[in-house]
Design an enzyme around this catalytic site. Structure first.
Site, PDB file in Angstrom:
ATOM      1  N   HIS A   9     -26.755 -36.219  23.125  1.00  0.00           N
ATOM      2  CA  HIS A   9     -26.584 -36.732  21.762  1.00  0.00           C
ATOM      3  C   HIS A   9     -27.416 -35.925  20.758  1.00  0.00           C
ATOM      4  O   HIS A   9     -28.639 -35.914  20.852  1.00  0.00           O
ATOM      5  CB  HIS A   9     -27.030 -38.190  21.757  1.00  0.00           C
ATOM      6  CG  HIS A   9     -26.916 -38.876  20.448  1.00  0.00           C
ATOM      7  ND1 HIS A   9     -27.987 -39.437  19.794  1.00  0.00           N
ATOM      8  CD2 HIS A   9     -25.828 -39.092  19.661  1.00  0.00           C
ATOM      9  CE1 HIS A   9     -27.584 -39.989  18.682  1.00  0.00           C
ATOM     10  NE2 HIS A   9     -26.285 -39.800  18.564  1.00  0.00           N
ATOM     11  N   ASP A  38     -23.214 -33.546  14.762  1.00  0.00           N
ATOM     12  CA  ASP A  38     -22.687 -34.118  13.508  1.00  0.00           C
ATOM     13  C   ASP A  38     -22.430 -33.002  12.509  1.00  0.00           C
ATOM     14  O   ASP A  38     -23.261 -32.096  12.371  1.00  0.00           O
ATOM     15  CB  ASP A  38     -23.729 -35.080  12.918  1.00  0.00           C
ATOM     16  CG  ASP A  38     -24.145 -36.127  13.929  1.00  0.00           C
ATOM     17  OD1 ASP A  38     -23.369 -37.056  14.169  1.00  0.00           O
ATOM     18  OD2 ASP A  38     -25.267 -35.985  14.491  1.00  0.00           O
TER      19      ASP A  38
HETATM   20  O1  G3P Z   1     -21.320 -40.072  18.590  1.00  0.00           O
HETATM   21  C1  G3P Z   1     -22.200 -41.079  18.942  1.00  0.00           C
HETATM   22  C2  G3P Z   1     -23.276 -41.275  17.927  1.00  0.00           C
HETATM   23  O2  G3P Z   1     -23.737 -40.031  17.514  1.00  0.00           O
HETATM   24  C3  G3P Z   1     -22.831 -42.052  16.730  1.00  0.00           C
HETATM   25  O3  G3P Z   1     -23.865 -42.451  15.898  1.00  0.00           O
HETATM   26  O4  G3P Z   1     -25.415 -42.313  14.018  1.00  0.00           O
HETATM   27  O5  G3P Z   1     -25.977 -41.154  16.122  1.00  0.00           O
HETATM   28  O6  G3P Z   1     -24.194 -40.276  14.656  1.00  0.00           O
HETATM   29  P1  G3P Z   1     -24.890 -41.506  15.150  1.00  0.00           P
HETATM   30 CA    CA Z   2     -23.404 -38.488  15.915  1.00  0.00          CA
END
Ligand code: G3P
Ligand code: CA
Length: 244
Positions: A9, A38
């Site tokens: 992640h 992201d």
């Molecule tokens: O893709 C899973 C997770 O990344 C979603 O939440 O806020 O960590 O981008 P966030």
């Molecule tokens: Ca994410």
């Protein structure tokens, strides 16, 4: 027995500055099967890899990502909170990540941090880049903005999509099928064992996020979901490989 994959992640963000090349490279070294990252657009329309709308939390500057050019973003220190590091880490572009992906076989889950105002420019640019690099088979698009991934599915049905969600959904495989998604990415605590198994049996991959505790990882491995998304890929790989 199906072997659950491990996705890092924001890279190996439990041990490295999130969404940096160093975090992605560390995830590969930890034998993760994939990474999650992201994406947003800079002021001059470049695809940059950063989570928050503002740079405040993860860099040494303040303000909205969309107000900075790539040149300005590249000068920021994306590791300033990690005091023990002996060199700075920087915000990567998606191009840099894809260049590196060409050196390995990892899967890359690209999460669109889209909002109403950005008119699908980000999604269109990312789809084009995936095609330029011929990475269609190794990319999964996800977003909390489901309009974003439905648009991607319409223009690039060859690339997998998976809606992100954080509240319980009734028969999530039915919803996934209705938007052309081949996977779902629920917050780990909102999906039951029964729903995970039924979704997988219906041919939809389940990849819960963000699973960091040992007991939660063990539980999800036993449910045989397709993947888990975790900040600690080394721990997850170790626990999983003990099972198989
Ligand atoms: O893709 C899973 C997770 O990344 C979603 O939440 O806020 O960590 O981008 P966030
Ligand atoms: Ca994410």
């Amino acid at each position: 027995m199906k072997k659950t994959m491990v996705f890092a992640h924001r890279g190996a963000s439990g041990t490295h500055p999130e969404n940096t090349m160093e975090a992605f490279i560390a995830a590969e070294a930890m034998e993760a099967d994939g990474i999650e990252l992201d994406v947003q657009l800079s002021a001059d329309g470049e695809i940059v890899v950063i989570h928050d709308r503002k740079v405040n939390r993860t860099t040494n500057k303040k303000g909205h990502v969309k107000h900075y050019t790539l040149r300005e973003l590249k000068k920021m220190d994306a590791s300033y909170m990690w005091k023990h590091l002996n060199r700075k880490h920087y915000i990567p572009t998606l191009v840099e990540v894809f260049d590196w992906l060409c050196t390995n076989t990892l899967i890359c889950n690209v999460e669109f941090k889209s909002n109403k105002s950005n008119s699908l420019e980000l999604e269109n640019k990312v789809v084009q880049l995936v095609r330029d690099y011929q990475l269609e088979d190794r990319i999964i698009f996800s977003s909390f903005n489901h309009y974003s991934i439905v648009h991607c599915h319409q223009i690039a049905p060859e690339i997998e999509t998976a809606p992100l969600y954080s509240e319980n959904i009734f028969m999530p495989w039915v919803y996934a099928e209705s938007i052309g998604a081949k996977g779902i990415h629920p917050k780990w605590g909102v999906i039951s064992e029964q729903a995970i198994r039924a979704t997988e049996e219906n041919g939809i991959s389940v990849r819960p996020y963000t699973v960091n505790r040992e007991r939660d990882l063990q539980r999800l491995f036993s449910y045989q979901c397709t993947a888990v998304i975790t900040d600690f890929p080394a721990l997850a790989v170790k626990l999983r490989d003990k099972k198989y």
